[in-house]
Design an enzyme around this catalytic site. Structure first.
Site, PDB file in Angstrom:
ATOM      1  CB  VAL A  37     -13.979  -9.421 -23.209  1.00  0.00           C
ATOM      2  CG1 VAL A  37     -13.809 -10.797 -22.581  1.00  0.00           C
ATOM      3  CG2 VAL A  37     -13.026  -9.245 -24.371  1.00  0.00           C
ATOM      4  CG  ASP A  38     -15.621  -7.652 -18.913  1.00  0.00           C
ATOM      5  OD1 ASP A  38     -14.851  -8.608 -19.101  1.00  0.00           O
ATOM      6  OD2 ASP A  38     -15.254  -6.560 -18.452  1.00  0.00           O
ATOM      7  CB  SER A  39     -21.366  -6.936 -22.154  1.00  0.00           C
ATOM      8  OG  SER A  39     -20.919  -6.707 -23.471  1.00  0.00           O
ATOM      9  CB  SER A  40     -19.348 -10.721 -25.540  1.00  0.00           C
ATOM     10  OG  SER A  40     -19.440  -9.508 -26.246  1.00  0.00           O
ATOM     11  CE  LYS A  62     -11.430  -7.709 -20.069  1.00  0.00           C
ATOM     12  NZ  LYS A  62     -12.577  -6.788 -20.082  1.00  0.00           N
ATOM     13  CD  GLU A  69       2.621  -8.824  -5.257  1.00  0.00           C
ATOM     14  OE1 GLU A  69       2.315  -7.659  -4.957  1.00  0.00           O
ATOM     15  OE2 GLU A  69       3.354  -9.534  -4.535  1.00  0.00           O
ATOM     16  N   GLY A 102       0.831  -1.198   0.000  1.00  0.00           N
ATOM     17  CA  GLY A 102       0.000   0.000   0.000  1.00  0.00           C
ATOM     18  C   GLY A 102       0.862   1.243   0.000  1.00  0.00           C
ATOM     19  CB  SER A 125     -20.690  -3.092 -24.761  1.00  0.00           C
ATOM     20  OG  SER A 125     -19.708  -4.041 -24.350  1.00  0.00           O
ATOM     21  N   GLY A 126     -20.552  -5.587 -26.964  1.00  0.00           N
ATOM     22  CA  GLY A 126     -19.622  -6.193 -27.915  1.00  0.00           C
ATOM     23  C   GLY A 126     -18.259  -6.424 -27.290  1.00  0.00           C
ATOM     24  CG  HIS A 154       5.523  -5.963  -4.429  1.00  0.00           C
ATOM     25  ND1 HIS A 154       4.241  -5.827  -3.939  1.00  0.00           N
ATOM     26  CD2 HIS A 154       6.160  -4.800  -4.126  1.00  0.00           C
ATOM     27  CE1 HIS A 154       4.102  -4.639  -3.383  1.00  0.00           C
ATOM     28  NE2 HIS A 154       5.250  -3.984  -3.487  1.00  0.00           N
ATOM     29  CB  CYS A 198       5.242  -4.134   0.203  1.00  0.00           C
ATOM     30  SG  CYS A 198       6.006  -2.525  -0.135  1.00  0.00           S
ATOM     31  CE1 TYR A 199       1.122   1.069   5.571  1.00  0.00           C
ATOM     32  CE2 TYR A 199      -0.434  -0.754   5.743  1.00  0.00           C
ATOM     33  CZ  TYR A 199      -0.001   0.503   6.152  1.00  0.00           C
ATOM     34  OH  TYR A 199      -0.682   1.173   7.139  1.00  0.00           O
TER      35      TYR A 199
END
Length: 509
Positions: free
Chosen positions: A223-226, A365, A168, A54, A220-221, A166, A81-82
């Site tokens: 990725v997510d909505s499709s 995603k 990750e 953070g 919308s066309g 980090h 880290c933090y």
């Protein structure tokens, strides 16, 4: 879901990366605000807890702190880290402001191995991003590794392990091994996260929740909505109707492609609305980026609301909300600071009185893309680059009109087409063309021209929080520039954006 890993969000730009890395190990991970009450954290029965990085200091007056009892709950803890500085601060160690801080790659030297560092080379490269440092470790802790500072400390008896770097990020050479040690060996978390099982479970949940009712979805066309649309359609078929609003600010031929890909190929019911003239009229005379975003967002809500009234029997509104959206919306002051209003439309009218259906809200995603392919959506559609909700309205700098939209659509289409042709599209994270409100003198044939300048933008990123400009071949850029100038009436000069994020953003507005 119990027996997963809970990640407490202190505002690190790498939070989502931690969550994704753990899910890649087939273990469920959940990111929640650092100030979530202790009893709520414990009610999730986590196999382990990660304290993220953070931007703040543990010594600040408004420092982000947790209940000290967290460390006595008997649950394995990893501070990053933090999270390491916080552990030291709360348990009696000493955290001070560093002399110069550490940013970027650093060499880690392990002084004393422990269950977290088992199998990790004695010396390796790690990624640092901190100014404060632990000067004295708390009682019961031992220093495990150093770089320029104390780089790791642990209390093995209490199963508390911390790292200043980090693990990750890909820049940390053996970061995956370290995270695997924590998740599998220390927490002994069960493998409870598989996407194949997720699809089956979600389809069953949609059927149970929706029953015989009707569902509408704003397609919308993207990725997510499709993926959300195909997943819901797989579950309930023609009970779903998609509303596709053509704002006139979309990619070239986007409306036709959406109807072909989802209407014809998947046999989905799609109500297509051509509202391009409405949006362009609302944008007349507006040059400010935020005002453009608001005008587009408000008009989208108005159009969608009007269209949705045609389906009065619909009881559910489906959205392609994904897990990063959930994290952003629940973020506390400090974490995930807003740089500009969100790329997508924020909300829909309260008087719609429909229940929300968000089948992707647990997924990152990359997981959404995998689900899309499992559902049979063609690879090139699932791996499309992100496209902002306001569309070309924020890629045309200054005032937007129909002529500029047409010019930009043609130029952008050439760039994307050439990326595909040269097998570069999936090697970059986001690519597009920007049209500047700047005209310059040029010569075409024997004639003097005075036309617009276009900027080609391509960025590479893991999490979209930071990004580097793509090192595309000069020959390729030269070819793209020549094609745009020769084929697009209205552009006589092309530039390439070599800015990274930060300090620039990926989009221009």
């Amino acid at each position: 879901m119990t027996n997963g890993i809970v990640i407490l969000d202190f505002g690190s730009q790498y939070n989502q990366l931690i969550g994704r890395r753990i899910r890649e190990m087939e273990v469920y991970s959940e990111i929640i605000p650092y100030n979530t009450p202790l009893e709520e954290i414990l009610s999730k029965k986590p196999a382990g807890i990660i304290l993220s990085g953070g931007p703040s200091s543990v010594n600040a007056a408004d420092a982000h702190l947790v209940d000290r009892k967290l460390f006595d709950a008997g649950i394995p803890i990893l501070g990053i880290c933090y999270g390491m500085q916080l552990t030291a601060h709360l348990l009696g160690g000493k955290v001070t402001k560093g002399h110069k801080g550490e940013y970027g790659k650093s060499e880690l030297e392990i002084l004393r191995s422990n269950p977290l560092l088992t199998g990790v080379s004695r010396k390796s490269k790690v990624w640092m991003s901190h100014f404060d440092e632990v000067e004295e470790v708390p009682e019961g802790f031992e220093i495990s590794a150093k770089s320029g500072v104390i780089a790791a400390m642990a209390n093995e008896k209490k199963n508390i392990f911390t790292l200043q770097f980090h693990p990750e990020v890909t820049h940390t050479e053996e970061g995956t091994k370290i995270l695997e040690n924590f998740v599998h060996n220390i927490c002994k978390a069960e493998k409870n996260w598989k996407l194949a099982g997720y699809i089956e479970r979600t389809i069953a949940e949609i059927r149970e929740k929706v029953g015989d009712e009707k569902v509408i979805l704003g397609l919308s066309g993207g990725v997510d909505s499709s993926v959300a649309a195909v997943l819901i359609h797989t579950a309930i078929g023609d009970q779903l109707t998609c509303i596709f609003v053509d704002t006139g600010l979309l990619r070239k031929d986007e409306g036709r492609k959406v109807m072909e890909n989802y209407g014809e190929h998947f046999h989905m019911k799609i109500d297509m609305v051509d509202a391009s003239e409405r949006f362009l009229s609302k944008l007349k005379g507006i040059s400010d980026p935020e005002e453009k975003r608001k005008a587009i967002g408000n008009e989208f809500i108005a159009v969608f609301d009007e269209e949705s009234h045609k389906f009065e029997g619909a009881k559910f509104l489906a959205q392609g909300t994904i897990y990063p959206d959930v994290i952003e919306s629940q973020s506390v002051k400090g974490p995930s600071a807003v740089i500009k209003s969100h790329h997508n439309v924020g909300g829909l009218p309260e008087n719609m009185k429909m229940k929300l259906l968000e089948p992707l809200r647990e997924l990152f995603k990359d997981e959404v893309r995998k689900v899309g392919e499992e559902l049979g959506i063609p690879h090139h559609l699932v791996y499309r680059h992100p496209f902002p909700g306001p569309g070309l309205g924020i890629r045309i700098l200054g005032e937007v009109d129909a002529e500029k939209v047409k010019i930009l659509q043609e130029a952008d289409d050439i760039f994307i087409e050439e990326l595909y042709k040269n097998n570069l599209y999936e090697k970059v994270s986001q690519a597009f063309v920007v049209l500047l409100p700047v005209k310059s003198v040029g010569v075409m044939g024997d004639e003097r021209t005075y036309e617009y300048t276009a900027v080609v933008r391509s960025a590479n990123t893991i999490d979209f929080m930071t990004a580097e400009f793509s090192k595309l071949p000069w020959e390729f850029l030269e070819h793209v520039s020549n094609r745009i100038i020769n084929e697009v009436r209205g552009i006589n000069r092309v530039a390439y954006d070599i800015s990274s994020k930060p300090p620039a953003t990926i989009e221009w507005e």
